[in-house]
Structures are given as structure tokens and as C-alpha cells.
Design a protein around this motif. Structure first.
Motif, PDB file in Angstrom:
ATOM      1  N   MET A  83       0.846  -1.209   0.000  1.00  0.00           N
ATOM      2  CA  MET A  83       0.000   0.000   0.000  1.00  0.00           C
ATOM      3  C   MET A  83       0.872   1.246   0.000  1.00  0.00           C
ATOM      4  O   MET A  83       1.967   1.244   0.568  1.00  0.00           O
ATOM      5  CB  MET A  83      -0.886   0.038   1.251  1.00  0.00           C
ATOM      6  CG  MET A  83      -1.916  -1.071   1.344  1.00  0.00           C
ATOM      7  SD  MET A  83      -3.135  -1.119  -0.003  1.00  0.00           S
ATOM      8  CE  MET A  83      -4.092   0.362   0.292  1.00  0.00           C
TER       9      MET A  83
ATOM     10  N   VAL B 278     -10.010   7.192  -8.037  1.00  0.00           N
ATOM     11  CA  VAL B 278     -11.108   6.260  -7.748  1.00  0.00           C
ATOM     12  C   VAL B 278     -12.168   6.957  -6.895  1.00  0.00           C
ATOM     13  O   VAL B 278     -13.378   6.799  -7.120  1.00  0.00           O
ATOM     14  CB  VAL B 278     -10.562   4.998  -7.048  1.00  0.00           C
ATOM     15  CG1 VAL B 278     -11.699   4.133  -6.521  1.00  0.00           C
ATOM     16  CG2 VAL B 278      -9.692   4.188  -8.005  1.00  0.00           C
TER      17      VAL B 278
ATOM     18  N   ALA C 262     -14.260   9.166  -9.029  1.00  0.00           N
ATOM     19  CA  ALA C 262     -15.141   8.361  -9.884  1.00  0.00           C
ATOM     20  C   ALA C 262     -16.322   7.821  -9.081  1.00  0.00           C
ATOM     21  O   ALA C 262     -17.466   7.796  -9.563  1.00  0.00           O
ATOM     22  CB  ALA C 262     -14.350   7.220 -10.525  1.00  0.00           C
ATOM     23  N   LEU C 263     -16.059   7.392  -7.849  1.00  0.00           N
ATOM     24  CA  LEU C 263     -17.162   6.891  -7.008  1.00  0.00           C
ATOM     25  C   LEU C 263     -18.147   8.010  -6.687  1.00  0.00           C
ATOM     26  O   LEU C 263     -19.368   7.804  -6.726  1.00  0.00           O
ATOM     27  CB  LEU C 263     -16.608   6.262  -5.723  1.00  0.00           C
ATOM     28  CG  LEU C 263     -15.926   4.901  -5.906  1.00  0.00           C
ATOM     29  CD1 LEU C 263     -15.184   4.493  -4.634  1.00  0.00           C
ATOM     30  CD2 LEU C 263     -16.942   3.816  -6.282  1.00  0.00           C
TER      31      LEU C 263
ATOM     32  N   LEU D 298     -20.348   8.587  -9.564  1.00  0.00           N
ATOM     33  CA  LEU D 298     -21.339   7.518  -9.727  1.00  0.00           C
ATOM     34  C   LEU D 298     -22.445   7.591  -8.670  1.00  0.00           C
ATOM     35  O   LEU D 298     -23.340   6.749  -8.650  1.00  0.00           O
ATOM     36  CB  LEU D 298     -20.663   6.146  -9.647  1.00  0.00           C
ATOM     37  CG  LEU D 298     -19.880   5.698 -10.883  1.00  0.00           C
ATOM     38  CD1 LEU D 298     -19.124   4.407 -10.582  1.00  0.00           C
ATOM     39  CD2 LEU D 298     -20.827   5.475 -12.062  1.00  0.00           C
TER      40      LEU D 298
ATOM     41  N   PHE E 247     -21.853   7.693  -5.196  1.00  0.00           N
ATOM     42  CA  PHE E 247     -21.437   7.237  -3.858  1.00  0.00           C
ATOM     43  C   PHE E 247     -20.777   8.409  -3.132  1.00  0.00           C
ATOM     44  O   PHE E 247     -19.554   8.457  -2.963  1.00  0.00           O
ATOM     45  CB  PHE E 247     -20.463   6.056  -3.967  1.00  0.00           C
ATOM     46  CG  PHE E 247     -21.035   4.857  -4.666  1.00  0.00           C
ATOM     47  CD1 PHE E 247     -21.887   3.991  -3.995  1.00  0.00           C
ATOM     48  CD2 PHE E 247     -20.747   4.590  -5.998  1.00  0.00           C
ATOM     49  CE1 PHE E 247     -22.427   2.883  -4.627  1.00  0.00           C
ATOM     50  CE2 PHE E 247     -21.269   3.484  -6.637  1.00  0.00           C
ATOM     51  CZ  PHE E 247     -22.114   2.631  -5.954  1.00  0.00           C
TER      52      PHE E 247
ATOM     53  N   ASP F 288     -20.725   9.347  -0.073  1.00  0.00           N
ATOM     54  CA  ASP F 288     -20.222   9.186   1.290  1.00  0.00           C
ATOM     55  C   ASP F 288     -18.873   8.483   1.370  1.00  0.00           C
ATOM     56  O   ASP F 288     -18.400   8.181   2.466  1.00  0.00           O
ATOM     57  CB  ASP F 288     -21.228   8.388   2.120  1.00  0.00           C
ATOM     58  CG  ASP F 288     -22.414   9.243   2.520  1.00  0.00           C
ATOM     59  OD1 ASP F 288     -22.265  10.489   2.528  1.00  0.00           O
ATOM     60  OD2 ASP F 288     -23.480   8.684   2.817  1.00  0.00           O
ATOM     61  N   VAL F 289     -18.268   8.233   0.228  1.00  0.00           N
ATOM     62  CA  VAL F 289     -16.988   7.521   0.229  1.00  0.00           C
ATOM     63  C   VAL F 289     -15.845   8.509   0.477  1.00  0.00           C
ATOM     64  O   VAL F 289     -15.859   9.622  -0.049  1.00  0.00           O
ATOM     65  CB  VAL F 289     -16.776   6.817  -1.119  1.00  0.00           C
ATOM     66  CG1 VAL F 289     -15.405   6.177  -1.172  1.00  0.00           C
ATOM     67  CG2 VAL F 289     -17.856   5.776  -1.322  1.00  0.00           C
ATOM     68  N   ALA F 290     -14.885   8.093   1.293  1.00  0.00           N
ATOM     69  CA  ALA F 290     -13.736   8.948   1.575  1.00  0.00           C
ATOM     70  C   ALA F 290     -12.515   8.071   1.806  1.00  0.00           C
ATOM     71  O   ALA F 290     -12.631   6.851   1.944  1.00  0.00           O
ATOM     72  CB  ALA F 290     -14.010   9.811   2.805  1.00  0.00           C
ATOM     73  N   GLN F 291     -11.347   8.711   1.832  1.00  0.00           N
ATOM     74  CA  GLN F 291     -10.108   8.038   2.232  1.00  0.00           C
ATOM     75  C   GLN F 291      -9.791   6.826   1.368  1.00  0.00           C
ATOM     76  O   GLN F 291      -9.371   5.789   1.889  1.00  0.00           O
ATOM     77  CB  GLN F 291     -10.199   7.575   3.696  1.00  0.00           C
ATOM     78  CG  GLN F 291     -10.574   8.645   4.675  1.00  0.00           C
ATOM     79  CD  GLN F 291      -9.389   9.535   5.045  1.00  0.00           C
ATOM     80  OE1 GLN F 291      -8.250   9.208   4.723  1.00  0.00           O
ATOM     81  NE2 GLN F 291      -9.652  10.649   5.666  1.00  0.00           N
ATOM     82  N   VAL F 292     -10.010   6.946   0.057  1.00  0.00           N
ATOM     83  CA  VAL F 292      -9.740   5.801  -0.816  1.00  0.00           C
ATOM     84  C   VAL F 292      -8.237   5.689  -1.055  1.00  0.00           C
ATOM     85  O   VAL F 292      -7.582   6.676  -1.404  1.00  0.00           O
ATOM     86  CB  VAL F 292     -10.470   5.942  -2.168  1.00  0.00           C
ATOM     87  CG1 VAL F 292     -10.191   4.724  -3.045  1.00  0.00           C
ATOM     88  CG2 VAL F 292     -11.963   6.117  -1.950  1.00  0.00           C
ATOM     89  N   ARG F 293      -7.706   4.520  -0.860  1.00  0.00           N
ATOM     90  CA  ARG F 293      -6.296   4.255  -1.179  1.00  0.00           C
ATOM     91  C   ARG F 293      -6.208   2.961  -1.976  1.00  0.00           C
ATOM     92  O   ARG F 293      -6.931   2.005  -1.702  1.00  0.00           O
ATOM     93  CB  ARG F 293      -5.449   4.181   0.092  1.00  0.00           C
ATOM     94  CG  ARG F 293      -5.460   5.513   0.835  1.00  0.00           C
ATOM     95  CD  ARG F 293      -4.528   5.572   2.000  1.00  0.00           C
ATOM     96  NE  ARG F 293      -3.141   5.823   1.629  1.00  0.00           N
ATOM     97  CZ  ARG F 293      -2.638   7.013   1.295  1.00  0.00           C
ATOM     98  NH1 ARG F 293      -3.416   8.063   1.268  1.00  0.00           N
ATOM     99  NH2 ARG F 293      -1.371   7.148   0.997  1.00  0.00           N
ATOM    100  N   VAL F 294      -5.346   2.982  -2.966  1.00  0.00           N
ATOM    101  CA  VAL F 294      -5.229   1.835  -3.871  1.00  0.00           C
ATOM    102  C   VAL F 294      -3.812   1.283  -3.801  1.00  0.00           C
ATOM    103  O   VAL F 294      -2.847   2.019  -3.966  1.00  0.00           O
ATOM    104  CB  VAL F 294      -5.556   2.239  -5.323  1.00  0.00           C
ATOM    105  CG1 VAL F 294      -5.419   1.027  -6.252  1.00  0.00           C
ATOM    106  CG2 VAL F 294      -6.964   2.808  -5.417  1.00  0.00           C
ATOM    107  N   GLY F 295      -3.714   0.005  -3.541  1.00  0.00           N
ATOM    108  CA  GLY F 295      -2.425  -0.670  -3.523  1.00  0.00           C
ATOM    109  C   GLY F 295      -2.470  -1.939  -4.353  1.00  0.00           C
ATOM    110  O   GLY F 295      -3.374  -2.123  -5.172  1.00  0.00           O
TER     111      GLY F 295
END
Lengths: 85, 85
Positions: free
Chosen positions: B11, B24, B27-28, B31, B33, B35-42
């Protein structure tokens, strides 16, 4: 509404070729790790959602995976959802 | 020599920006969404190694992460190793 931390693991389907995994496998062999096999490379996402219940958080995360995070033709995903303080 | 399945999660470090995670997240939101937060991609890697003991398999996997699979400046990794039948 509570906050939930969602962990999503997206992997290429077992039946499909994984070119990224093959590239990593070749690189590991070239570095001297000759005993490595079956390398597969996927994604791991961590995100936070707000939801009334854990079940609703799981349902939201599943919809996100189906619509954006995973390719339903080539990838499988697994979810884990936990409440944050 | 036994075979071990190694799971590696790589990560981006918590203190660093994660542009892929931000993309991401946007994009969410787009679409619906919101209430989405703190997205991290690994990354998530699965591979098989041959080793005499589980400890040796863990040591091998750690060396692979340090030399190739993770960037020591920008990424953290976690390992899980289990024997395969």
C-alpha cells in the motif's frame, strides 16, 4: 450513520492469463528467486463509507465493486468491512 | 522442501498522496457514492515459493518485497505465508 472501513481485494480470475503476474515472476527469477511460481497480481483498495448498519456498508461496497472497482468479466473480488471508531 | 503460498499487500504510505486513490474516489462520487472517503489503492500479490520451513519462506518473501515488489520509499507491505497441501 456510522463510518465503516472497507477492504477490497480484486484479483484476476484463476482461469485467465495474468500478464502482470508473469512479468513479476520473470523478474523474480532474474533476481535469483528461482523457486517462485504462480505469481498473480491484483489490487487492494481501502476506503471509508458512511452507513446506518454494517450490512448496508457491505451492500454499498458490493455495488461499488460491481459498477467500478472490479471488472466482472476478468476479475473476482473479496470484501471485508469493519466499523471504525 | 515444502511449498508455501505467500500473500503480499503493498500500500502507498499513509503520509503520501495517492493519486490513483483520489481518481477512484472522484469516480465513485461521480457515480453517486457521495459518502466515500479516504480511498487508497495498492497491490495484492499471491505467489508460491519452495522452502524448508515457514520461517525461510517468510524470509524469502521479505527479501522479494525489499528488492522488487515494494518501493521502500513510498510503500509499506504486509506478508502472510501459509503451507499449501
Amino acid at each position: 450513520m456510522s463510518r465503516y472501513r472497507v477492504q477490497v481485494r480484486v484479483m484476476p480470475r484463476a482461469a485467465l492469463l495474468d500478464p502482470q503476474g508473469q512479468a513479476v515472476e520473470h523478474a523474480l527469477h532474474a533476481l535469483g528467486f528461482g523457486d517462485v511460481a504462480q505469481v498473480r497480481v491484483g489490487k487492494h483498495l481501502v476506503l471509508e463509507v458512511k452507513a446506518a448498519t454494517q450490512e448496508e456498508a457491505v451492500a454499498q461496497a458490493r455495488t461499488m465493486c460491481d459498477r467500478l472497482l472490479a471488472n466482472p468479466v476478468t476479475e473476482d473480488y473479496e470484501l471485508a468491512v469493519e466499523a471504525t471508531r
